[in-house]
Design a protein around this motif. Structure first.
Motif, PDB file in Angstrom:
ATOM      1  N   ASP A 159       0.848  -1.193   0.000  1.00  0.00           N
ATOM      2  CA  ASP A 159       0.000   0.000   0.000  1.00  0.00           C
ATOM      3  C   ASP A 159       0.883   1.241   0.000  1.00  0.00           C
ATOM      4  O   ASP A 159       2.110   1.147   0.124  1.00  0.00           O
ATOM      5  CB  ASP A 159      -0.966   0.015   1.198  1.00  0.00           C
ATOM      6  N   GLY A 160       0.253   2.408  -0.158  1.00  0.00           N
ATOM      7  CA  GLY A 160       1.013   3.650  -0.295  1.00  0.00           C
ATOM      8  C   GLY A 160       1.831   4.012   0.923  1.00  0.00           C
ATOM      9  O   GLY A 160       2.982   4.460   0.798  1.00  0.00           O
ATOM     10  N   GLU A 161       1.261   3.826   2.103  1.00  0.00           N
ATOM     11  CA  GLU A 161       1.988   4.180   3.332  1.00  0.00           C
ATOM     12  C   GLU A 161       3.230   3.303   3.497  1.00  0.00           C
ATOM     13  O   GLU A 161       4.307   3.787   3.858  1.00  0.00           O
ATOM     14  CB  GLU A 161       1.072   4.040   4.547  1.00  0.00           C
ATOM     15  N   GLU A 162       3.070   2.004   3.240  1.00  0.00           N
ATOM     16  CA  GLU A 162       4.216   1.100   3.341  1.00  0.00           C
ATOM     17  C   GLU A 162       5.282   1.470   2.315  1.00  0.00           C
ATOM     18  O   GLU A 162       6.484   1.388   2.594  1.00  0.00           O
ATOM     19  CB  GLU A 162       3.763  -0.350   3.117  1.00  0.00           C
ATOM     20  N   ALA A 163       4.833   1.907   1.129  1.00  0.00           N
ATOM     21  CA  ALA A 163       5.780   2.301   0.085  1.00  0.00           C
ATOM     22  C   ALA A 163       6.647   3.467   0.542  1.00  0.00           C
ATOM     23  O   ALA A 163       7.869   3.456   0.368  1.00  0.00           O
ATOM     24  CB  ALA A 163       5.024   2.682  -1.184  1.00  0.00           C
ATOM     25  N   VAL A 164       6.005   4.485   1.122  1.00  0.00           N
ATOM     26  CA  VAL A 164       6.755   5.657   1.596  1.00  0.00           C
ATOM     27  C   VAL A 164       7.716   5.250   2.711  1.00  0.00           C
ATOM     28  O   VAL A 164       8.885   5.654   2.723  1.00  0.00           O
ATOM     29  CB  VAL A 164       5.784   6.758   2.076  1.00  0.00           C
ATOM     30  N   ASP A 165       7.227   4.427   3.642  1.00  0.00           N
ATOM     31  CA  ASP A 165       8.084   3.976   4.743  1.00  0.00           C
ATOM     32  C   ASP A 165       9.300   3.207   4.219  1.00  0.00           C
ATOM     33  O   ASP A 165      10.431   3.448   4.648  1.00  0.00           O
ATOM     34  CB  ASP A 165       7.295   3.085   5.709  1.00  0.00           C
ATOM     35  N   ARG A 166       9.073   2.280   3.296  1.00  0.00           N
ATOM     36  CA  ARG A 166      10.172   1.473   2.774  1.00  0.00           C
ATOM     37  C   ARG A 166      11.168   2.331   2.006  1.00  0.00           C
ATOM     38  O   ARG A 166      12.377   2.120   2.087  1.00  0.00           O
ATOM     39  CB  ARG A 166       9.647   0.354   1.872  1.00  0.00           C
ATOM     40  N   PHE A 167      10.640   3.292   1.242  1.00  0.00           N
ATOM     41  CA  PHE A 167      11.539   4.127   0.458  1.00  0.00           C
ATOM     42  C   PHE A 167      12.504   4.898   1.353  1.00  0.00           C
ATOM     43  O   PHE A 167      13.703   4.982   1.066  1.00  0.00           O
ATOM     44  CB  PHE A 167      10.751   5.121  -0.414  1.00  0.00           C
ATOM     45  N   PHE A 168      12.001   5.444   2.441  1.00  0.00           N
ATOM     46  CA  PHE A 168      12.867   6.255   3.304  1.00  0.00           C
ATOM     47  C   PHE A 168      13.692   5.414   4.275  1.00  0.00           C
ATOM     48  O   PHE A 168      14.686   5.897   4.814  1.00  0.00           O
ATOM     49  CB  PHE A 168      12.037   7.299   4.047  1.00  0.00           C
ATOM     50  N   GLN A 169      13.285   4.150   4.476  1.00  0.00           N
ATOM     51  CA  GLN A 169      14.072   3.259   5.330  1.00  0.00           C
ATOM     52  C   GLN A 169      15.229   2.628   4.570  1.00  0.00           C
ATOM     53  O   GLN A 169      16.319   2.464   5.108  1.00  0.00           O
ATOM     54  CB  GLN A 169      13.179   2.141   5.900  1.00  0.00           C
ATOM     55  N   GLU A 170      14.961   2.236   3.331  1.00  0.00           N
ATOM     56  CA  GLU A 170      15.948   1.522   2.543  1.00  0.00           C
ATOM     57  C   GLU A 170      16.932   2.485   1.874  1.00  0.00           C
ATOM     58  O   GLU A 170      16.621   3.643   1.642  1.00  0.00           O
ATOM     59  CB  GLU A 170      15.271   0.671   1.460  1.00  0.00           C
TER      60      GLU A 170
END
Length: 223
Positions: A34-45
């Motif tokens: 989902d979109g929220e997970e996408a944003v989280d993963r992008f800034f974590q990775e």
């Protein structure tokens, strides 16, 4: 290091389909549902080379994900959508989307778009080809199989290069001769067949990637 791709889609089957095709081309794939997970993963990775982003998703749609990421990064983004309306496509480009692909789509075409964008952005070294554990360096003129360097003749090298640049495409003997040997086809099938046999032998089990198309020619395809 493998290029890292973030695939964002709320359909797990779609993510798996895209991931399978990307992995065959030696990409590392991260997923978000989902979109929220996408944003989280992008800034974590770290060092995500490109994002494949679905539009219609729960919690945060693709447009909002794109807006959020674009405030901080110019990472290449390919948008996927079931819609084909012009205004959606225009919105995508206004938000800084690099490519816009409507569903349903060919996974092979999607991967080709990914590679083209990364070449343009410098994410892929166009002088290095990699597939299924085989790496070919055009500039240094060497080949490794699972990290082990192998010795090829000049024509064997050019033949492998041509195969790897045309993965999944059925290539006639005539076409191979024209592109690798640079002369027209006049019953010289033995030349190609002999070189293919030697090449298969030298790359070991990876020789199975070079498939014979009876009565026509060959196709290089990683399972």
């Amino acid at each position: 290091m493998k290029n890292r791709i973030l695939v964002v889609d709320d359909e797990s089957r779609m993510r798996k389909l895209v991931k399978d095709f990307l992995v065959r081309r030696e990409f590392e794939v991260l997923e978000a549902g989902d979109g929220e997970e996408a944003v989280d993963r992008f800034f974590q990775e770290k060092e995500i080379a490109l994002i494949i982003l679905d539009v219609m998703m729960p919690k945060m749609d693709g447009w909002e994900v794109c807006r959020t990421i674009r405030k901080h990064s110019q990472v290449p983004i390919i948008m996927l959508t079931a819609k084909s309306e012009e205004r959606d496509e225009l919105l995508g480009f206004e938000l800084g989307v690099d490519e816009y692909i409507s569903k349903p789509f060919s996974p092979k075409i999607l991967v080709a778009r990914v590679e083209a964008i990364l070449r343009r952005s410098g994410g892929i070294n166009a002088d290095i080809l990699s597939a299924g554990g085989i790496t070919l360096d055009k500039t240094a003129h060497y080949v490794t199989v699972d990290g082990e360097r192998i010795e090829l003749s000049f024509k064997e090298f050019e033949l492998l290069e041509y195969f790897m640049e045309n993965q999944g495409i059925a290539l006639s003997r005539e076409k191979i001769l024209n592109n690798v040997w640079n002369y027209d086809y006049f019953g010289e099938a033995r030349t190609i067949d002999t070189h293919v046999k030697k090449l298969r032998s030298k790359i070991g089990i990876k020789g199975d990637y070079i498939k014979t198309i009876w009565g026509m020619g060959y196709k290089f395809e990683v399972e």
